[in-house]
Design a protein around this motif. Structure first.
Motif, PDB file in Angstrom:
ATOM      1  N   GLU A 288       0.825  -1.205   0.000  1.00 33.38           N
ATOM      2  CA  GLU A 288       0.000   0.000   0.000  1.00 33.38           C
ATOM      3  C   GLU A 288       0.863   1.260   0.000  1.00 33.38           C
ATOM      4  OE1 GLU A 288      -3.664   2.114   2.439  1.00 33.38           O
ATOM      5  OE2 GLU A 288      -3.140   0.030   2.878  1.00 33.38           O
ATOM      6  N   ALA A 289       2.021   1.199   0.640  1.00 33.09           N
ATOM      7  CA  ALA A 289       2.938   2.343   0.687  1.00 33.09           C
ATOM      8  C   ALA A 289       3.766   2.471  -0.598  1.00 33.09           C
ATOM      9  CB  ALA A 289       3.865   2.220   1.898  1.00 33.09           C
ATOM     10  N   GLY A 290       3.574   1.568  -1.547  1.00 31.49           N
ATOM     11  CA  GLY A 290       4.266   1.669  -2.821  1.00 31.49           C
ATOM     12  C   GLY A 290       5.537   0.855  -2.941  1.00 31.49           C
ATOM     13  N   PHE A 291       5.847   0.057  -1.929  1.00 33.24           N
ATOM     14  CA  PHE A 291       7.029  -0.812  -1.993  1.00 33.24           C
ATOM     15  C   PHE A 291       6.758  -1.957  -2.954  1.00 33.24           C
ATOM     16  CE2 PHE A 291       8.037   1.455   1.788  1.00 33.24           C
ATOM     17  CZ  PHE A 291       9.401   1.313   2.007  1.00 33.24           C
ATOM     18  N   ARG A 292       7.825  -2.480  -3.534  1.00 33.73           N
ATOM     19  CA  ARG A 292       7.692  -3.668  -4.373  1.00 33.73           C
ATOM     20  C   ARG A 292       8.684  -4.722  -3.886  1.00 33.73           C
ATOM     21  NH1 ARG A 292       9.682   0.214  -8.469  1.00 33.73           N
ATOM     22  NH2 ARG A 292      11.844  -0.268  -8.894  1.00 33.73           N
ATOM     23  N   GLU A 293       8.340  -5.969  -4.133  1.00 31.94           N
ATOM     24  CA  GLU A 293       9.193  -7.064  -3.683  1.00 31.94           C
ATOM     25  C   GLU A 293      10.541  -7.001  -4.380  1.00 31.94           C
ATOM     26  OE1 GLU A 293       7.449 -10.979  -3.405  1.00 31.94           O
ATOM     27  OE2 GLU A 293       5.477 -10.104  -3.041  1.00 31.94           O
ATOM     28  N   SER A 294      11.578  -7.369  -3.642  1.00 27.20           N
ATOM     29  CA  SER A 294      12.944  -7.286  -4.162  1.00 27.20           C
ATOM     30  C   SER A 294      13.770  -8.482  -3.708  1.00 27.20           C
ATOM     31  CB  SER A 294      13.579  -5.966  -3.697  1.00 27.20           C
ATOM     32  OG  SER A 294      14.831  -5.765  -4.306  1.00 27.20           O
ATOM     33  N   GLY A 295      13.164  -9.650  -3.685  1.00 28.49           N
ATOM     34  CA  GLY A 295      13.898 -10.853  -3.323  1.00 28.49           C
ATOM     35  C   GLY A 295      13.604 -11.326  -1.917  1.00 28.49           C
ATOM     36  N   HIS A 296      14.382 -12.305  -1.486  1.00 29.69           N
ATOM     37  CA  HIS A 296      14.195 -12.850  -0.143  1.00 29.69           C
ATOM     38  C   HIS A 296      15.527 -13.386   0.383  1.00 29.69           C
ATOM     39  CE1 HIS A 296      13.735 -16.565  -2.514  1.00 29.69           C
ATOM     40  NE2 HIS A 296      14.193 -17.181  -1.430  1.00 29.69           N
ATOM     41  N   ILE A 297      15.537 -13.593   1.689  1.00 28.35           N
ATOM     42  CA  ILE A 297      16.709 -14.115   2.380  1.00 28.35           C
ATOM     43  C   ILE A 297      16.275 -15.368   3.131  1.00 28.35           C
ATOM     44  CG2 ILE A 297      18.498 -13.664   4.114  1.00 28.35           C
ATOM     45  CD1 ILE A 297      17.964 -10.614   3.548  1.00 28.35           C
ATOM     46  N   GLU A 298      16.968 -16.436   2.890  1.00 26.23           N
ATOM     47  CA  GLU A 298      16.686 -17.698   3.579  1.00 26.23           C
ATOM     48  C   GLU A 298      17.515 -17.772   4.867  1.00 26.23           C
ATOM     49  OE1 GLU A 298      14.600 -20.074   2.633  1.00 26.23           O
ATOM     50  OE2 GLU A 298      14.143 -19.458   0.581  1.00 26.23           O
ATOM     51  N   ASN A 299      17.106 -18.634   5.780  1.00 29.64           N
ATOM     52  CA  ASN A 299      17.883 -19.057   6.943  1.00 29.64           C
ATOM     53  C   ASN A 299      17.991 -18.053   8.085  1.00 29.64           C
ATOM     54  OD1 ASN A 299      18.539 -21.596   5.674  1.00 29.64           O
ATOM     55  ND2 ASN A 299      19.904 -20.412   4.364  1.00 29.64           N
ATOM     56  N   LEU A 300      17.184 -17.004   8.096  1.00 26.67           N
ATOM     57  CA  LEU A 300      17.148 -16.132   9.277  1.00 26.67           C
ATOM     58  C   LEU A 300      16.224 -16.744  10.324  1.00 26.67           C
ATOM     59  CD1 LEU A 300      17.092 -12.578   7.658  1.00 26.67           C
ATOM     60  CD2 LEU A 300      18.989 -13.707   8.824  1.00 26.67           C
ATOM     61  N   ASP A 301      15.012 -17.043   9.932  1.00 27.91           N
ATOM     62  CA  ASP A 301      14.054 -17.754  10.784  1.00 27.91           C
ATOM     63  C   ASP A 301      13.714 -19.057  10.078  1.00 27.91           C
ATOM     64  OD1 ASP A 301      13.844 -15.720  12.736  1.00 27.91           O
ATOM     65  OD2 ASP A 301      12.399 -14.634  11.496  1.00 27.91           O
ATOM     66  N   ALA A 302      13.884 -20.155  10.756  1.00 28.29           N
ATOM     67  CA  ALA A 302      13.683 -21.474  10.150  1.00 28.29           C
ATOM     68  C   ALA A 302      12.291 -21.594   9.522  1.00 28.29           C
ATOM     69  CB  ALA A 302      13.875 -22.565  11.197  1.00 28.29           C
ATOM     70  N   GLY A 303      12.259 -21.899   8.240  1.00 27.70           N
ATOM     71  CA  GLY A 303      11.005 -22.133   7.551  1.00 27.70           C
ATOM     72  C   GLY A 303      10.185 -20.893   7.258  1.00 27.70           C
ATOM     73  N   ASP A 304      10.731 -19.718   7.483  1.00 32.46           N
ATOM     74  CA  ASP A 304       9.982 -18.472   7.272  1.00 32.46           C
ATOM     75  C   ASP A 304      10.915 -17.428   6.653  1.00 32.46           C
ATOM     76  OD1 ASP A 304       7.962 -16.607   7.263  1.00 32.46           O
ATOM     77  OD2 ASP A 304       7.878 -16.367   9.438  1.00 32.46           O
ATOM     78  N   PRO A 305      11.134 -17.502   5.337  1.00 27.28           N
ATOM     79  CA  PRO A 305      12.074 -16.587   4.689  1.00 27.28           C
ATOM     80  C   PRO A 305      11.720 -15.115   4.908  1.00 27.28           C
ATOM     81  CG  PRO A 305      11.338 -18.283   3.153  1.00 27.28           C
ATOM     82  CD  PRO A 305      10.498 -18.406   4.386  1.00 27.28           C
ATOM     83  N   GLU A 306      12.727 -14.299   4.853  1.00 34.29           N
ATOM     84  CA  GLU A 306      12.590 -12.849   4.984  1.00 34.29           C
ATOM     85  C   GLU A 306      12.370 -12.274   3.590  1.00 34.29           C
ATOM     86  OE1 GLU A 306      12.821  -9.536   7.780  1.00 34.29           O
ATOM     87  OE2 GLU A 306      12.656 -11.693   8.053  1.00 34.29           O
TER      88      GLU A 306
END
Length: 142
Positions: A115-133
């Motif tokens: 809603e604020a106009g951000f767009r997705e720009s990838g993800h990071i694995e392994n910060l929280d198990a089973g829940d990518p950032e």
């Protein structure tokens, strides 16, 4: 509803710690909040004189702006206060790019960012198990 956003002060620390859901079970968070305040990265959102939310914006993520934290107190949620804080950070970002991230499981934050106009720009694995950032991007246009 009167809303004011300002830099956090050390005398806000206790209120921010009470508001923060992680601080209730992790004492390191209070130390982290204190550091953000001392480094002048932390901003608070007050509504009618009560601290309702806080956020952290710094500029050391690959020399870009980065919203490291956005926390709205439980009793203040669903009032668009998080969006107001994000709008504030968009207006004060000192770099041409602003990033933030949230867990893939945090649908409410993802909707807020879109809603604020951000767009997705990838993800990071392994910060929280089973829940990518999920990483989000917004171009700061001046």
């Amino acid at each position: 509803m009167n809303v004011d956003i300002r830099p956090a002060r050390l005398n806000d620390l206790e209120a921010l710690t009470r508001l923060d859901t992680v601080a209730a079970h992790d004492e390191r968070r209070a130390v982290q909040i204190k550091g953000w305040i001392e480094d002048r990265f932390c901003h608070v959102l007050e509504t009618d004189g009560d601290i309702a939310a806080y956020g952290v914006l710094h500029h050391h993520f690959f020399d870009c702006g980065f919203i490291e934290m956005l926390m709205v107190g439980e009793k203040f949620r669903r009032r668009r206060l998080g969006l107001r804080l994000v709008d504030h950070f968009q207006s004060i970002c000192e770099r041409p790019k602003l990033f933030t991230s949230t867990n893939r499981s945090n649908g409410a934050m993802q909707l807020l960012l879109k809603e604020a106009g951000f767009r997705e720009s990838g993800h990071i694995e392994n910060l929280d198990a089973g829940d990518p950032e999920q990483v989000f991007f917004w171009p700061c246009e001046r």
